[in-house]
Design a protein around this motif. Structure first.
Motif, PDB file in Angstrom:
ATOM      1  N   ALA A 190      26.044  47.390 -23.720  1.00  0.00           N
ATOM      2  CA  ALA A 190      26.451  48.580 -22.980  1.00  0.00           C
ATOM      3  C   ALA A 190      25.252  49.499 -22.823  1.00  0.00           C
ATOM      4  CB  ALA A 190      27.584  49.304 -23.703  1.00  0.00           C
ATOM      5  N   VAL A 191      25.034  50.025 -21.616  1.00  0.00           N
ATOM      6  CA  VAL A 191      23.840  50.823 -21.327  1.00  0.00           C
ATOM      7  C   VAL A 191      23.771  52.107 -22.146  1.00  0.00           C
ATOM      8  CG1 VAL A 191      24.808  52.195 -19.426  1.00  0.00           C
ATOM      9  CG2 VAL A 191      22.371  51.555 -19.409  1.00  0.00           C
ATOM     10  N   SER A 192      24.919  52.566 -22.672  1.00  0.00           N
ATOM     11  CA  SER A 192      24.958  53.750 -23.536  1.00  0.00           C
ATOM     12  C   SER A 192      26.107  53.605 -24.512  1.00  0.00           C
ATOM     13  CB  SER A 192      25.132  55.033 -22.707  1.00  0.00           C
ATOM     14  OG  SER A 192      26.427  55.072 -22.128  1.00  0.00           O
ATOM     15  N   ASP A 193      26.069  54.387 -25.581  1.00  0.00           N
ATOM     16  CA  ASP A 193      27.159  54.335 -26.565  1.00  0.00           C
ATOM     17  C   ASP A 193      28.474  54.817 -25.963  1.00  0.00           C
ATOM     18  OD1 ASP A 193      25.341  53.414 -28.415  1.00  0.00           O
ATOM     19  OD2 ASP A 193      24.999  55.383 -29.316  1.00  0.00           O
ATOM     20  N   LYS A 194      28.412  55.804 -25.054  1.00  0.00           N
ATOM     21  CA  LYS A 194      29.639  56.277 -24.405  1.00  0.00           C
ATOM     22  C   LYS A 194      30.238  55.170 -23.539  1.00  0.00           C
ATOM     23  CE  LYS A 194      27.700  60.079 -22.812  1.00  0.00           C
ATOM     24  NZ  LYS A 194      27.526  61.382 -22.111  1.00  0.00           N
ATOM     25  N   THR A 195      29.383  54.375 -22.930  1.00  0.00           N
ATOM     26  CA  THR A 195      29.869  53.216 -22.172  1.00  0.00           C
ATOM     27  C   THR A 195      30.476  52.185 -23.109  1.00  0.00           C
ATOM     28  OG1 THR A 195      28.194  53.573 -20.471  1.00  0.00           O
ATOM     29  CG2 THR A 195      29.170  51.388 -20.578  1.00  0.00           C
ATOM     30  N   ALA A 196      29.891  52.030 -24.294  1.00  0.00           N
ATOM     31  CA  ALA A 196      30.403  51.061 -25.267  1.00  0.00           C
ATOM     32  C   ALA A 196      31.834  51.381 -25.685  1.00  0.00           C
ATOM     33  CB  ALA A 196      29.493  51.019 -26.495  1.00  0.00           C
ATOM     34  N   VAL A 197      32.213  52.659 -25.670  1.00  0.00           N
ATOM     35  CA  VAL A 197      33.588  53.028 -26.017  1.00  0.00           C
ATOM     36  C   VAL A 197      34.563  52.375 -25.037  1.00  0.00           C
ATOM     37  CG1 VAL A 197      35.219  54.939 -26.216  1.00  0.00           C
ATOM     38  CG2 VAL A 197      32.889  55.193 -27.097  1.00  0.00           C
ATOM     39  N   GLY A 198      34.231  52.405 -23.741  1.00  0.00           N
ATOM     40  CA  GLY A 198      35.072  51.745 -22.745  1.00  0.00           C
ATOM     41  C   GLY A 198      35.078  50.243 -22.913  1.00  0.00           C
ATOM     42  N   VAL A 199      33.944  49.681 -23.326  1.00  0.00           N
ATOM     43  CA  VAL A 199      33.861  48.237 -23.580  1.00  0.00           C
ATOM     44  C   VAL A 199      34.793  47.861 -24.724  1.00  0.00           C
ATOM     45  CG1 VAL A 199      32.333  46.358 -24.280  1.00  0.00           C
ATOM     46  CG2 VAL A 199      31.491  48.126 -22.715  1.00  0.00           C
ATOM     47  N   TYR A 200      34.786  48.642 -25.792  1.00  0.00           N
ATOM     48  CA  TYR A 200      35.685  48.387 -26.923  1.00  0.00           C
ATOM     49  C   TYR A 200      37.141  48.410 -26.468  1.00  0.00           C
ATOM     50  CZ  TYR A 200      32.543  48.582 -31.036  1.00  0.00           C
ATOM     51  OH  TYR A 200      31.610  48.306 -32.005  1.00  0.00           O
ATOM     52  N   ARG A 201      37.505  49.402 -25.662  1.00  0.00           N
ATOM     53  CA  ARG A 201      38.897  49.545 -25.214  1.00  0.00           C
ATOM     54  C   ARG A 201      39.336  48.325 -24.418  1.00  0.00           C
ATOM     55  NH1 ARG A 201      39.471  52.989 -21.485  1.00  0.00           N
ATOM     56  NH2 ARG A 201      41.740  53.062 -21.677  1.00  0.00           N
ATOM     57  N   ALA A 202      38.470  47.844 -23.532  1.00  0.00           N
ATOM     58  CA  ALA A 202      38.825  46.686 -22.706  1.00  0.00           C
ATOM     59  C   ALA A 202      39.007  45.433 -23.560  1.00  0.00           C
ATOM     60  CB  ALA A 202      37.734  46.463 -21.658  1.00  0.00           C
ATOM     61  N   ILE A 203      38.158  45.247 -24.545  1.00  0.00           N
ATOM     62  CA  ILE A 203      38.248  44.068 -25.411  1.00  0.00           C
ATOM     63  C   ILE A 203      39.528  44.118 -26.245  1.00  0.00           C
ATOM     64  CG2 ILE A 203      37.176  42.951 -27.411  1.00  0.00           C
ATOM     65  CD1 ILE A 203      34.470  43.685 -26.136  1.00  0.00           C
ATOM     66  N   HIS A 204      39.825  45.290 -26.786  1.00  0.00           N
ATOM     67  CA  HIS A 204      41.062  45.420 -27.560  1.00  0.00           C
ATOM     68  C   HIS A 204      42.284  45.243 -26.669  1.00  0.00           C
ATOM     69  CE1 HIS A 204      38.598  47.920 -30.669  1.00  0.00           C
ATOM     70  NE2 HIS A 204      38.587  46.626 -30.955  1.00  0.00           N
ATOM     71  N   LYS A 205      42.178  45.693 -25.409  1.00  0.00           N
ATOM     72  CA  LYS A 205      43.283  45.528 -24.455  1.00  0.00           C
ATOM     73  C   LYS A 205      43.601  44.055 -24.245  1.00  0.00           C
ATOM     74  CE  LYS A 205      46.030  46.893 -21.036  1.00  0.00           C
ATOM     75  NZ  LYS A 205      47.249  47.728 -21.240  1.00  0.00           N
ATOM     76  N   ARG A 206      42.590  43.222 -24.263  1.00  0.00           N
ATOM     77  CA  ARG A 206      42.784  41.782 -24.082  1.00  0.00           C
ATOM     78  C   ARG A 206      43.151  41.077 -25.389  1.00  0.00           C
ATOM     79  NH1 ARG A 206      40.601  39.694 -19.268  1.00  0.00           N
ATOM     80  NH2 ARG A 206      41.330  41.131 -17.647  1.00  0.00           N
ATOM     81  N   GLY A 207      43.279  41.824 -26.461  1.00  0.00           N
ATOM     82  CA  GLY A 207      43.663  41.227 -27.731  1.00  0.00           C
ATOM     83  C   GLY A 207      42.548  40.465 -28.411  1.00  0.00           C
ATOM     84  N   LEU A 208      41.311  40.772 -28.060  1.00  0.00           N
ATOM     85  CA  LEU A 208      40.169  40.092 -28.656  1.00  0.00           C
ATOM     86  C   LEU A 208      39.597  40.939 -29.785  1.00  0.00           C
ATOM     87  CD1 LEU A 208      38.412  38.934 -25.360  1.00  0.00           C
ATOM     88  CD2 LEU A 208      39.937  37.593 -26.838  1.00  0.00           C
ATOM     89  N   SER A 209      38.808  40.319 -30.660  1.00  0.00           N
ATOM     90  CA  SER A 209      38.223  41.033 -31.792  1.00  0.00           C
ATOM     91  C   SER A 209      36.715  41.169 -31.634  1.00  0.00           C
ATOM     92  CB  SER A 209      38.536  40.307 -33.105  1.00  0.00           C
ATOM     93  OG  SER A 209      37.844  39.065 -33.164  1.00  0.00           O
ATOM     94  N   ILE A 210      36.193  42.224 -32.239  1.00  0.00           N
ATOM     95  CA  ILE A 210      34.755  42.487 -32.278  1.00  0.00           C
ATOM     96  C   ILE A 210      34.324  42.437 -33.753  1.00  0.00           C
ATOM     97  CG2 ILE A 210      32.924  44.147 -31.726  1.00  0.00           C
ATOM     98  CD1 ILE A 210      34.922  45.468 -29.770  1.00  0.00           C
ATOM     99  N   PRO A 211      33.367  41.610 -34.102  1.00  0.00           N
ATOM    100  CA  PRO A 211      32.565  40.699 -33.285  1.00  0.00           C
ATOM    101  C   PRO A 211      33.089  39.264 -33.281  1.00  0.00           C
ATOM    102  CG  PRO A 211      31.547  40.861 -35.420  1.00  0.00           C
ATOM    103  CD  PRO A 211      32.801  41.713 -35.471  1.00  0.00           C
ATOM    104  N   GLY A 212      34.283  39.046 -33.819  1.00  0.00           N
ATOM    105  CA  GLY A 212      34.791  37.680 -33.942  1.00  0.00           C
ATOM    106  C   GLY A 212      34.802  36.921 -32.628  1.00  0.00           C
TER     107      GLY A 212
END
Length: 345
Positions: A250-272
């Motif tokens: 993610a180009v910035s940490d604030k952008t990474a927050v949206g990345v986290y939300r999308a991944i959790h929305k799909r039921g995926l885990s970070i970093p699994g």
């Protein structure tokens, strides 16, 4: 030493260590002389007994530095990055006996520099980019005040700038992901109006190219999300690829927050299921779950260095005629818990 009543401009020039022309400018309040130099010459003249010939009104040394910052949806004191830069600026200003005054700028409003004059303003600092475009910056340049840019610069406009080493930071982070065995690395970009964010994309692309992996345009989706949603839509697009990435930068940490939300929305885990990294090292990186691996920027130091450079320009205006310098401050990789080592699979 000359006696009272016989003091000449040459006497003052020799005692002050300047030229006769500079003494004349100082005594007659001419332009083209630093305020500190003028004050020094006036003090020397008084010491030599030139007091009765000096203008009765004293030269007022401006103690305000103007800070131009783009108008954002949130206050700068609420923005994690700008807040830290401003803390550094304010601390440096207070140390030197100055105050700072903020002006929020939007391109639709234009910029009126009439109230930022040498009589009341010691200099200007331009913080951030985006809406502070070439025309606005050029208006500041034409004010003939000392100017330093922070976290922004515009090629072709000769202004000193203090920036983080965005390119090297992004290159190092991408190399880190490659070392962990990732080959499909997505990149969620930022608005193209921010030159510094474009440097981060360039650092990522070079590291991928050197590994023989890019550029793969499908791993760099177009920007479709903004505001609080930034990063969300782009991540969903990456996850929908026939072969999704194993890591996202993610180009910035604030952008990474949206990345986290999308991944959790799909039921995926970070970093699994997928690894995530960011850039900036703002406070939220430590409270995300898992804590975000990111690139740390010395934001407070950037503010301090910018203010120190501004005072240097104010006291020695001849430096502004030399080649402007771009001070690039080093960044640092901060490893936390959001990256999986693919080699252990």
């Amino acid at each position: 030493m000359a006696t009272e009543g016989t003091v000449t401009l040459r006497d003052i020039a020799e005692a002050a260590g300047v030229s006769i022309g500079t003494v004349s400018l100082a005594l007659n309040e001419g332009k083209g002389i630093a305020l500190a130099t003028r004050q020094h010459i006036l003090e020397v003249a008084r010491t030599l007994g030139y007091e009765q010939r000096l203008p009765r009104r004293s030269v007022k040394v401006p103690k305000t530095v103007g800070i131009l910052i783009e108008r954002l949806p949130i206050a700068p004191t609420s923005d994690p990055f700008n807040k830290t830069v401003l803390l550094g600026l304010e601390a440096a200003a207070r140390r030197e006996g100055y105050r700072i005054a903020l002006e929020f700028v939007h391109p639709d409003d234009g910029l009126n520099m009439d109230h930022w004059t040498p009589e009341v303003t010691a200099g200007m600092i331009i913080l951030g980019g985006g809406d502070l475009d070439r025309n606005l910056v050029q208006a500041v340049v034409e004010s003939h005040l000392p100017v330093v840019m922070v976290d922004h610069y515009i090629p072709g406009i000769g202004l000193p700038a203090v920036v983080p080493d965005n390119f090297a930071g992004a290159y190092t982070m991408t190399q880190y992901l490659l070392e962990k065995g990732h080959r499909r690395i997505g990149f969620v970009r930022g608005p193209s109006k921010y030159w510094t964010l474009s440097e981060r994309l360039a650092g990522y692309m070079l590291a991928m190219q050197q590994e023989g992996l890019g550029p793969d345009q499908e791993l760099i989706p177009p920007r479709i999300s903004s505001g609080e949603e930034k990063g969300y839509g782009e991540t969903l697009r990456l996850l929908d690829l026939p072969e999704p990435p194993t890591a996202i930068f993610a180009v910035s940490d604030k952008t990474a927050v949206g990345v986290y939300r999308a991944i959790h929305k799909r039921g995926l885990s970070i970093p699994g299921d997928i690894s995530i990294v960011g850039f900036d090292d703002i406070e939220i990186t430590r409270v995300l779950s898992p804590a975000l691996t990111t690139v740390q920027i010395p934001a407070e130091m950037m503010g301090q260095v910018a203010f120190d450079r501004l005072l240097k320009l104010k006291d020695t205006p001849e430096e502004s005629a030399t080649l402007p310098i771009k001070w690039s401050l080093p960044t640092k990789l901060i490893v936390r818990d959001s990256v999986r080592n693919q080699h252990t699979d």
